[in-house]
Design an enzyme around this catalytic site. Structure first.
Site, mmCIF file in Angstrom:
data_model
loop_
_atom_site.group_PDB
_atom_site.id
_atom_site.type_symbol
_atom_site.label_atom_id
_atom_site.label_comp_id
_atom_site.label_asym_id
_atom_site.label_seq_id
_atom_site.Cartn_x
_atom_site.Cartn_y
_atom_site.Cartn_z
ATOM 1 N N GLY A 230 50.451 38.738 19.655
ATOM 2 C CA GLY A 230 50.279 37.795 20.749
ATOM 3 C C GLY A 230 50.313 38.496 22.092
ATOM 4 O O GLY A 230 49.633 39.502 22.310
ATOM 5 N N ALA A 231 51.131 37.991 22.999
ATOM 6 C CA ALA A 231 51.218 38.557 24.340
ATOM 7 C C ALA A 231 51.784 39.969 24.358
ATOM 8 O O ALA A 231 51.686 40.674 25.370
ATOM 9 C CB ALA A 231 52.074 37.656 25.226
ATOM 10 N N GLY A 233 50.704 42.367 22.380
ATOM 11 C CA GLY A 233 49.675 43.329 22.013
ATOM 12 C C GLY A 233 49.454 43.408 20.520
ATOM 13 O O GLY A 233 49.339 42.391 19.829
ATOM 14 N N GLY A 259 43.134 36.010 17.248
ATOM 15 C CA GLY A 259 43.318 36.977 16.170
ATOM 16 C C GLY A 259 42.014 37.345 15.492
ATOM 17 O O GLY A 259 41.794 38.505 15.113
ATOM 18 N N ASP A 260 41.114 36.372 15.343
ATOM 19 C CA ASP A 260 39.804 36.645 14.747
ATOM 20 C C ASP A 260 39.018 37.613 15.623
ATOM 21 O O ASP A 260 38.359 38.530 15.132
ATOM 22 C CB ASP A 260 39.018 35.343 14.574
#
Length: 315
Positions: A230-231, A233, A259-260
């Site tokens: 996520g935020a 990295g 994520g894709d």
């Protein structure tokens, strides 16, 4: 070429609110959009937007309204006829980028449907560099469905089989790691912890906490793990090393599909012959770009943030 399989596609409806979601209340939406979705389709859209060849395989009835949205997305697709209809997923996003998702079950596949999907994937993989098996499994197939796909592709092509990336979770991911020997998996930190049956000791360094968990399966069971945070990295772990990258600052619009896009960025960098650190950087840039766009829009190279993506080597 990058081939993707979306065994459980979805029509993604994204609703944007003017304020925070208030359960039990009536709220007005400021906007709404619909996208042809499902992890594999999302990956294929990003690959196509970058000008690389992609082919998305999916089960789809000939009269399914989803086909109109898929055609509008301009993704090259191989449709496997079935009787059920594609599910709809609803995402509610507030101005802060906080998302609430409602995912419906997909169309059930019987044995003949499942066999037809596998055959279509094998046919599509001729000459491909990567096959990405992405998303949840539909009702009617077992947890080992992705393992069956991997075995069919490798049995058919032998040494010429494409590299195989898997982006799924839960029992499907556990089955792949146990029996599929994929070249790459792309869990997030929570999915990796669930796979290993542990709780991450995050502290101040989530990447450092992820590394020993990933090392339990890399390279013993999988070739590499790209773990999105996520935020924070992402972390890349392979047989030769481990690296952690930090994303540039962005204004978050929707994290759906980030994520894709991260997986697509990694695969695109590999097509370009990039080293592991650059593959990780590209993955993080594409994930950040997707998070800055509303809905499940596919980021193009023009959408990539220009800020620095520091990458450090993990011990």
């Amino acid at each position: 070429m990058i081939v993707t399989l979306t065994a459980n596609p979805s029509l993604d409806r994204t609703i944007t609110l003017a304020g925070a979601l208030q359960p039990g209340e009536v709220q007005a939406a400021t906007s709404a959009r619909e996208d042809a979705g499902g992890k594999g389709i999302n990956v294929a859209r990003v690959v196509a937007a970058a000008g690389a060849r992609s082919l998305a395989v999916l089960p789809l009835a000939t009269d399914d309204p989803f086909d109109a949205a898929l055609s509008h997305s301009a993704v090259a697709a191989k449709r496997v006829p079935i009787h059920g209809r594609v599910r709809a997923n609803v995402t509610i996003t507030d101005p802060a980028g906080v998302t609430t998702k409602l995912n419906l079950p997909g169309a059930a596949l019987d044995d003949d449907d499942a066999a037809a999907v596998i055959a279509a994937v094998v046919e599509a993989c001729a000459g491909a560099r990567w096959l990405a098996l992405a998303g949840s499994l539909p009702p009617g197939v077992g947890d080992g469905f992705y393992v069956d796909v991997i075995e069919a592709v490798r049995s058919h092509f032998g040494d010429d089989a494409p590299l195989i990336a898997v982006d799924t979770s839960g029992a499907a991911l556990a089955a792949v790691v146990a029996d599929g020997r994929p070249d790459l998996i792309k869990p997030n930190d929570e999915e990796l912890a669930e796979l290993a049956g542990v709780e991450l000791e995050t502290g101040d360094d989530l990447a450092a906490a992820v590394l020993p968990v990933a090392r339990r399966i890399v390279p013993a069971r999988v070739g590499a793990a790209l773990v999105t945070l996520g935020a924070h990295g992402a972390v890349l772990v392979d047989a030769d090393g481990a690296w952690a990258g930090t994303p540039p600052r962005i204004r978050v619009a929707s994290t759906v599909g980030a994520g894709d896009s991260s997986l697509a960025g990694y695969l695109l960098a590999d097509l370009d012959g990039a080293d592991p650190e650059e593959r990780l950087r590209r993955s993080i840039r594409y994930g950040a770009a997707a998070a800055s766009l509303p809905g499940t829009q596919a980021p193009s190279p023009a959408d990539l943030p220009t800020g620095d993506v520091p990458v450090r080597t993990l011990a």
